[in-house]
Design a protein around this motif. Structure first.
Motif, PDB file in Angstrom:
ATOM      1  N   ILE B 135       0.806  -1.147   0.044  1.00 60.14           N
ATOM      2  CA  ILE B 135      -0.112  -0.023  -0.158  1.00 60.14           C
ATOM      3  C   ILE B 135       0.915   1.318   0.109  1.00 60.14           C
ATOM      4  N   TYR B 144      -1.281   6.801   5.373  1.00 60.85           N
ATOM      5  CA  TYR B 144      -1.800   5.609   5.954  1.00 60.85           C
ATOM      6  C   TYR B 144      -2.324   5.674   7.435  1.00 60.85           C
ATOM      7  N   GLY B 201      -5.532   2.666  -4.396  1.00 61.54           N
ATOM      8  CA  GLY B 201      -4.927   2.606  -3.039  1.00 61.54           C
ATOM      9  C   GLY B 201      -6.126   2.719  -1.739  1.00 61.54           C
ATOM     10  N   MET B 204      -7.312  -1.056  -1.532  1.00 57.89           N
ATOM     11  CA  MET B 204      -6.377  -1.745  -0.796  1.00 57.89           C
ATOM     12  C   MET B 204      -6.647  -1.308   0.857  1.00 57.89           C
ATOM     13  N   ALA B 205      -6.656  -0.048   1.194  1.00 57.44           N
ATOM     14  CA  ALA B 205      -7.223   0.474   2.345  1.00 57.44           C
ATOM     15  C   ALA B 205      -8.355  -0.020   2.993  1.00 57.44           C
TER      16      ALA B 205
END
Lengths: 345, 345
Positions: B135, B144, B201, B204-205
């Protein structure tokens, strides 16, 4: 059972201030009566009008800033706003007199007893506006925008104390969230300067929030004291004193400019549009006080702030920050909690 | 009456997951029984322990960063954390066997039926940790940190779906506020970059948040399925599989480093302290799952985040931002709403 208990508590409340909140509560439980429906419709309409007018007000301000600053005297514009509201109230009254005739409730003449309290909100606003000139010695303009959110808390506290109306625990939580959410939505990278505000600046900001909250709550108390009195008559008297106090402000702040450059110096199309908009939103505020309350007013202007930001994205290519999304989320949850707090108390 | 209705609904709930939440509800209404009091005390103690350990964890991380980066293999440290937790569970079991003797509930031997689900949380964490490496191609480290707050929402949703436990409307509102408040508290001038996260992104998060939420909720389901089973036995089996999956992680990610530079390369005093802290907080998480639930865990770690920031002001001369104050206010209101939401539902 829970509802009955709360209704009993309500009996302690000043009958003058016991308005359609309780009617609405009843409407939800017993099904809406036609009378409640009309009031509810009126409440929604004036709330929507206030939200719309407040958003367009903010957009006009952004527009006027981008078009370059106009060096008009703010006090003369404020005077014209009061004069226009006065004229509009008279116009509305004229129509009512023609259709319904002059009655006890809509006649313009008044008693000293009725009219004696009307100068108070205007006087409070005058003091607040004068203070506004001094607070900028301690806080910059974006910082002042942030501190203005203290109005939300002061309005809630004074609403409770002066109008003696109870907010449920959930509604208090919602009110704190509204204040935090609005402030979050307005955060920008330089907002942290506010924390360096000197002590005097904080005191002034709190006094201004109290003055503004007090003026709002006192206006509601005046208007609700005589529920059957026509709102246009009530507005007329409020605005007459508004005009008078703005004359005082012109003399204190802009006497030289008005004498040397004229009353209308620096006026432009945008100035005129802003005066019209301020007058209409002023009337909308009075209507919200009559048919709803200060809490609805605070929610309405907070939502207007969010609407303005979203509209500005399209109009002026503004970018929305992560803080704005987070603040809007908190404000939305606050509105939801306020509404369920009303039912559950 | 309202309470009875909810209790009837609860009867549909999987009996394995109907734990002390309902006992606590009863305790409040009927006055606490001695048994409830002990459980309530246990619940408070493990929650406080988790909050304390999580805050000191974050402070150790800040300290290790300021002391310069140590180039140890994270996977070997993770393996040692699992091994230490396993050893501590066995130690606790040894004491229990000596005082109480070996019983059906505290014997280590198990059945395939009982043990077959224990590898699942460890496997989910492995996948999540592997994803974490990828990520960072799409989001930077501070971004993040912001996105990790999605865990709060995913935990709430999966808690509802998998454990079939109801949250009241107010508790859902509180949960959204917790997520918004934690994110607000972590805002910094560069946070807006997160909004530019590419679509991959975000996906994925979200997947990582779901994996982490699922692992947490599934661990609770495993532990609560056998309420009388000793927590140390349950922990032992969870951690055995944790060790096994971390061996897989060492082989995938750090095989060369471990073979060439040794298992303990780059270890320092701080590394050892961090391993001990991680082990203890891991055990605290298990205890919270046994005696409370995932919702308590999320609130506990969120409060720990705020505590860490305040402590860092004194330890590392950090400055608190306006966003931090606003976020903390929202988190505090969220905790309050969660607690009254529990009583009112």
């Amino acid at each position: 059972m829970e509802y009955r208990r709360i209704k009993d508590q309500d009996k302690d409340v000043n009958p003058a201030t016991e308005d359609l909140e309780s009617l609405r509560g009843k409407a939800i439980l017993d099904g809406p009566a036609p009378y409640d429906k009309t009031k509810w419709k009126m409440k929604s309409m004036v709330t929507l009008a206030l939200t719309f007018l407040t958003s367009s007000q903010a957009i006009l301000i952004v527009w006027s800033k981008r078009a370059g600053r106009y060096e008009y005297s703010v006090t003369t514009a404020n005077f014209l706003v009061e004069a226009l509201k006065c004229a509009l109230s008279l116009l509305a009254l004229g129509r009512i007199w023609r259709t319904e005739g002059v009655t006890e409730d809509n006649r313009l003449s008044t008693t000293v007893d009725e009219v004696s309290v009307y100068p108070i909100p205007a006087a409070l606003y005058l003091v607040k506006n004068l203070l506004q000139y001094y607070i900028f010695a301690y806080v910059d303009a974006p910082g002042y925008q942030i501190l203005k959110n203290l109005n939300i808390i002061s309005t809630g506290v004074l609403y409770r104390i002066i109008l003696k109306k109870k907010l449920s625990e959930i509604q208090w939580a919602a009110f704190i969230l509204l204040c935090a959410g609005c402030t979050t939505a307005q955060l920008n990278p330089s907002s942290d300067h506010v924390l360096q505000t000197p002590f005097v600046g904080w005191i002034m900001a709190i006094i201004m929030a109290l003055l503004s909250g007090f003026a709002g709550v006192y206006t509601e108390a005046i208007i609700k004291k005589r529920p059957s009195r026509n709102i246009n008559v009530q507005n007329f008297w409020l605005y007459v004193f508004g005009m008078a106090f703005n004359v005082v402000a012109i003399i204190i702040q802009d006497f030289d400019a008005v004498v040397n450059k004229g009353f209308f110096h620096g006026y432009s199309l945008i100035t005129v549009l802003m005066i019209i908009n301020h007058a209409l939103s002023g009337i909308a505020v009075s209507m919200v006080m009559k048919y709803a309350d200060n809490i609805v007013k605070v929610y309405s202007t907070s939502v207007a702030m969010l609407v303005t930001a979203v509209v500005s994205v399209f109009l002026f290519n503004f970018h929305l920050s992560l803080a704005f999304f987070l603040g809007s989320t908190v404000v939305s949850v606050s509105i939801y909690l306020h509404s369920i707090g009303k039912l559950q108390r």
